[in-house]
Design an enzyme around this catalytic site. Sequence first.
Site, short mmCIF file in Angstrom:
data_model
loop_
_atom_site.label_atom_id
_atom_site.label_comp_id
_atom_site.label_asym_id
_atom_site.label_seq_id
_atom_site.Cartn_x
_atom_site.Cartn_y
_atom_site.Cartn_z
N TYR A 185 0.82 -1.21 0.00
CA TYR A 185 0.00 0.00 0.00
C TYR A 185 0.86 1.26 0.00
O TYR A 185 0.74 2.11 -0.88
CB TYR A 185 -0.94 -0.03 1.22
CG TYR A 185 -1.60 1.27 1.55
CD1 TYR A 185 -2.33 1.98 0.59
CD2 TYR A 185 -1.53 1.80 2.83
CE1 TYR A 185 -2.95 3.18 0.91
CE2 TYR A 185 -2.15 3.00 3.16
CZ TYR A 185 -2.86 3.69 2.19
OH TYR A 185 -3.46 4.88 2.51
N LYS B 67 1.60 3.98 -3.07
CA LYS B 67 1.20 5.38 -2.86
C LYS B 67 2.40 6.31 -3.01
O LYS B 67 2.28 7.42 -3.55
CB LYS B 67 0.57 5.55 -1.48
CG LYS B 67 -0.80 4.90 -1.32
CD LYS B 67 -1.87 5.55 -2.17
CE LYS B 67 -2.37 6.82 -1.60
NZ LYS B 67 -3.54 7.36 -2.35
#
Length: 492
Positions: A237, A241
């Site tokens: 994640y 990002k």
Amino acid sequence: MELTSVLKFLENRTILVTGATGFLAKIFVEKILRVQPNVKKLYLLLRAADDKSAMQRFNTEVVGKDLFKVLREKCGANFTTFISQRTTIVPGDITCENLGVNDTNLLEEIWKEVDIVVNLAATTNFDERYDVALGINTFGARHVLNFAKKCNKLKVLLHVSTAYVCGEKEGLMLEKPYYMGETLNGTLGLDIEVEKKVMDEKLKQLKAENASEKSITTTMKELGLERARKYGWPNTYVFTKAMGEMLLGKLKEEIPLVINRPTIITSTFKEPFPGWVEGIRTIDSLAVGYGKGRITCFLGNPKTILDVIPADMVVNSMIVSMMAHADQRGSETIYQIGSSLSNPLDITNLRDYGFNYFTNNPWINKVNGKPIIVGKVNVLSSMDSFQRYMALHYLLPLKGLEIVNAAFCQYFQGKYLELYRKIKFVMRLIDLYGPYLFFKTVFDDLNTEKLRTNAKESGIETDIFYFDPKAINWEDYFMKIHLPGVVRYVFK
């Protein structure tokens, strides 16, 4: 930085919001509609095949939620009409060019009318499939940027990231932009196009081998974690990002870019009412596991600072920051939205709040109807102590139960599976959240503090757009707002 009335800034604005069914997006949309009913239009992009399915998702997953009950009461019989006049639901997909919007007339309308683009689309699973996370968190950000460049009246692009992408210096997690190829551990060679190639080749190989969908999912999840940890990020994640931020910074050209990096987002502090939350947020997986009797110990430094911030404060900071940087051509500003610097919360506080709350308000076991009795979680301060604890209290009893179960023709299968699931649950949490359990640093929020100070000095509506964590009494918040909200909206 000259700040004026936020309400005046929002009046007659046209805003495109991606990821409109997400947790923060819903709170953002509700806030805008409730406090500034004279906003011109909200274009709400959500993943759907067509207009009908998009509208169905919007009605059930957005305005159908309790979150909108205050606005619904305020509008009364005019609620449906008000929503339809102020919103346009757009089926699309940020993993595609033009955000997957196929209606050319609608595209031209959006490009002509939109003042502000707010990118809230993301997959937040720590161990998401690498292909999925790259498509949404990394290349999806680039698609949103390219789309924003076509908006003739664009004043600002606001991208919501996460504070956990950032690196550390002298005990502070830095509030600074990412540059292309920069890594957390100094490993050279990070190239986003190469990452895509690695992902594509692995997928191609798996399909050539006729791998099952389950096998493909497992392998792609493992690939994401492997690539993230190679360059110093703890999970897929935050890695994807971070790469999304790199693309935005490199390709923005003259677009005014604001990146908001919230820390761990929790339930609403005040608006539209205290305690609204949806889905199992990061720390809420611990609350659920503890309240249901699955967690009796956990790994972590007792002095670890947990940086949490209520969702409505995050949304308020988004709105104020997009106003503050409207029309600042070519600028890029990072805001880290958290509490660890100005109002720290340590892990033992959270343990005590959980014990006190679930002791006084025990969860009722749906199988036998009896209340679940919780004890104080034993916080183990090292991996060695954790492994010894697990071996003594769980792994040895599990092995013994396995032998007895086999000897008695699976008579104890239910107990064996229950203990196995409990161990698996705890080990899963340790694997995913382990890097955060010995967190010794706090998040730099100098830019955010300047924004708060300027907002206060400028006399804007800080009573409506509040985002100062110093206003939070953590014991009151967890005991009276957050944990009751988690039980109401998250426990199943």
